[in-house]
Design an enzyme around this catalytic site. Structure first.
Site, PDB file in Angstrom:
ATOM      1  N   HIS A 123      50.242  16.906 -34.105  1.00 44.86           N
ATOM      2  CA  HIS A 123      50.392  18.091 -34.592  1.00 44.86           C
ATOM      3  C   HIS A 123      50.707  18.300 -36.002  1.00 44.86           C
ATOM      4  CE1 HIS A 123      51.092  22.526 -34.900  1.00 44.86           C
ATOM      5  NE2 HIS A 123      50.305  23.015 -33.741  1.00 44.86           N
ATOM      6  N   ASP A 200      58.023  14.990 -30.282  1.00 43.39           N
ATOM      7  CA  ASP A 200      57.786  16.552 -30.324  1.00 43.39           C
ATOM      8  C   ASP A 200      57.253  16.783 -28.729  1.00 43.39           C
ATOM      9  OD1 ASP A 200      55.888  18.565 -30.160  1.00 43.39           O
ATOM     10  OD2 ASP A 200      54.950  18.165 -31.912  1.00 43.39           O
ATOM     11  N   GLN A 203      54.138  20.051 -26.035  1.00 42.31           N
ATOM     12  CA  GLN A 203      53.225  20.042 -24.935  1.00 42.31           C
ATOM     13  C   GLN A 203      53.628  19.537 -23.648  1.00 42.31           C
ATOM     14  OE1 GLN A 203      50.505  21.865 -25.209  1.00 42.31           O
ATOM     15  NE2 GLN A 203      50.310  22.415 -27.239  1.00 42.31           N
ATOM     16  N   LYS A 226      55.673  28.346 -25.169  1.00 44.74           N
ATOM     17  CA  LYS A 226      54.645  27.565 -24.417  1.00 44.74           C
ATOM     18  C   LYS A 226      54.919  27.289 -22.939  1.00 44.74           C
ATOM     19  CE  LYS A 226      52.967  25.045 -28.932  1.00 44.74           C
ATOM     20  NZ  LYS A 226      51.742  25.600 -28.932  1.00 44.74           N
ATOM     21  N   CYS A 364      45.094  22.552 -35.193  1.00 43.18           N
ATOM     22  CA  CYS A 364      46.276  21.987 -36.129  1.00 43.18           C
ATOM     23  C   CYS A 364      46.529  20.575 -36.001  1.00 43.18           C
ATOM     24  CB  CYS A 364      47.538  22.661 -35.744  1.00 43.18           C
ATOM     25  SG  CYS A 364      47.484  24.550 -36.146  1.00 43.18           S
TER      26      CYS A 364
HETATM   27  N1  PMP Z   1      53.593  20.362 -31.676  1.00 43.65           N
HETATM   28  C1  PMP Z   1      52.687  20.506 -30.660  1.00 43.65           C
HETATM   29  C2  PMP Z   1      51.999  18.942 -29.994  1.00 43.65           C
HETATM   30  C3  PMP Z   1      52.186  21.553 -30.539  1.00 43.65           C
HETATM   31  O1  PMP Z   1      51.057  21.819 -29.772  1.00 43.65           O
HETATM   32  C4  PMP Z   1      52.493  22.717 -31.323  1.00 43.65           C
HETATM   33  C5  PMP Z   1      51.980  24.297 -31.026  1.00 43.65           C
HETATM   34  N2  PMP Z   1      50.646  24.212 -31.009  1.00 43.65           N
HETATM   35  C6  PMP Z   1      53.670  22.597 -32.371  1.00 43.65           C
HETATM   36  C7  PMP Z   1      54.261  21.255 -32.409  1.00 43.65           C
HETATM   37  C8  PMP Z   1      54.144  23.647 -32.748  1.00 43.65           C
HETATM   38  O2  PMP Z   1      54.885  24.506 -32.093  1.00 43.65           O
HETATM   39  P1  PMP Z   1      55.499  26.011 -32.764  1.00 43.65           P
HETATM   40  O3  PMP Z   1      54.179  26.560 -33.364  1.00 43.65           O
HETATM   41  O4  PMP Z   1      55.737  26.484 -31.596  1.00 43.65           O
HETATM   42  O5  PMP Z   1      56.354  25.581 -33.701  1.00 43.65           O
END
Ligand code: PMP
Length: 406
Positions: A123, A200, A203, A226, A364
């Site tokens: 991401h 990270d 997910q 999430k 993203c």
């Molecule tokens: N890493 C991953 C794999 C994500 O899916 C996301 C959220 N789409 C994020 C980071 C960022 O998370 P947040 O917007 O809650 O900071």
């Protein structure tokens, strides 16, 4: 399987509604999950009964708020089996957790010419913070690639690591491909060369049991929103050794031991990294969503969602012109796809009008789109409250859209 889906859905009355006169089918859980009523009740109770600023004033309201805030830290520690509660830092979300480590770790440990290895399936929030710091320091980002079937080439890591490598950053589960990466093996490889690893987990933690000690992760980040929890709260787990050696990320109240105009000394961890008044309400309410996940059980959630994944994948494969991106054998309940001749945005918009909420676009994760040379995908992502009946509705709607475009 002992999985009481009706009871679980009763925690989420929002799912009962109709949109555009159609029953809502919410399949955008990788973007954010709906909040359990238990979270909303915890927030209401706090504000009705005892809200106060934490860690400071010596009065009942502040004491009770502090106790509940710190109780969530204990719950998070248990949830991911961290070795110590001090290793849990509350942030605004995964994004802030990555930025914190990128800024603070790089400040202390990165110099010109060093390298940070980042996977191709990240991401943006696990790419851009490292890039910003790399530019500041004259360091370089090195890409760990994935194959066309969405499998990380973790075997290549051994050769990518050099004497210049200072950190490996990789996602536990891809938000586009659903791939569950072999992070334990990646960490072992990196550690065999004394390189720390940032995971990270945005997910992962809502889908699979995570034990940071078993993984031996140096850093592990995730977001409450999430996990059926509130907005505005994230977690950074960091090994005590690193957090102690790293300088503060932000300055302000709470994170100091003593301040004078000559010199400031800092608090111990975790407070060293929690400057200012945190999101008290959401951290306390986050405890309720962790309780729910623990009560249902991550193994049960995984099994349920895996059935949904297999069921939906089989159904999607019957649709003509279908391409699914990401077919790793170890996969979470996320499916990204395109249908020949229909733009992903059009597909998403038409599905929306039929009550089906999916995500469209690059998610993203531009480098993943660049890998496949596509502008975007449709992404359906399932959570613990989804059902096969909802997947039937989704497939039925999708087939109708395809017919309309034919
Ligand atoms: N890493 C991953 C794999 C994500 O899916 C996301 C959220 N789409 C994020 C980071 C960022 O998370 P947040 O917007 O809650 O900071």
């Amino acid at each position: 399987m002992n999985y009481d889906i009706n009871k679980i859905r009763s925690y989420f009355p929002v799912l009962k509604q109709q949109v555009y006169n159609k029953p809502l089918v919410y399949l955008d859980n990788a973007a954010t999950t709906q909040k359990t009523v238990k979270v909303l009740m915890a927030q209401e109770k706090l504000h009705n009964d005892y809200y106060g600023n934490i860690h400071r004033a010596a009065h009942y309201m502040a004491d009770k708020s502090t106790a509940d805030f710190e109780e969530t830290r204990d719950k998070v520690q248990k949830f991911i089996n961290a070795g110590a509660r001090e290793e849990i830092i509350f942030t605004k979300g995964t994004t802030e957790s990555v930025n914190l480590v990128a800024a603070s770790f790089c400040e202390q440990f990165i110099k010109s010419g060093d390298e940070i290895i980042v996977s191709e399936m990240e991401h943006h929030s696990n790419i851009v913070p490292w890039q910003i710091q790399a530019i500041n320091k004259g360091a370089k980002i090195v890409k760990l690639p994935f194959s066309d079937s969405g499998i990380l080439q973790s075997g290549a890591l051994q050769n990518l690591i050099s004497s210049k490598t200072k950190l490996v950053a990789v996602t536990h589960v891809s938000n586009v491909l659903g791939t569950i990466n072999p992070v334990k093996q990646i960490i072992e490889t990196a550690h065999s060369k004394n390189i720390p690893v940032f995971i990270d987990g945005a997910q992962a933690v809502q889908h699979i049991p995570v034990d940071v000690q078993e993984l031996d992760a140096d850093f592990y980040a995730f977001s409450a929103h999430k996990m059926y929890g509130p907005n505005g709260v994230g977690v950074l787990y960091g090994k005590r050794k690193w957090l102690t050696e790293m300088p503060p990320y932000q300055g302000g109240g709470e994170m100091i031991a003593e301040v004078s105009f000559d010199k400031t000394t800092f608090s111990e961890i975790p407070f060293k990294f929690e400057a200012g008044t945190p999101n008290i309400t959401s951290v306390i309410a986050f405890g309720a969503s962790i309780d729910m996940l623990q009560d249902i059980g991550l193994v049960n959630i995984w099994e349920w969602e895996h059935e949904l994944l297999e069921y939906a994948t089989a159904g999607l494969k019957e649709i003509e012109g279908m391409t699914i991106y990401g077919e790793a054998p170890e996969k979470s309940s996320v499916i990204s796809f395109n249908i020949e001749g229909v733009h992903s945005f059009d597909l998403g918009t038409m599905l929306d009008k039929m009550g089906i909420a999916v995500r469209t676009g690059h998610h993203c994760a531009d480098p993943v789109m660049q890998h496949y040379n596509i502008p975007g995908t449709v992404r359906a992502s399932f959570g613990l409250y989804n059902t096969k009946e909802e997947i039937d509705q989704f497939l039925h709607a999708l087939k109708k859209v395809v017919q309309m475009f034919a």
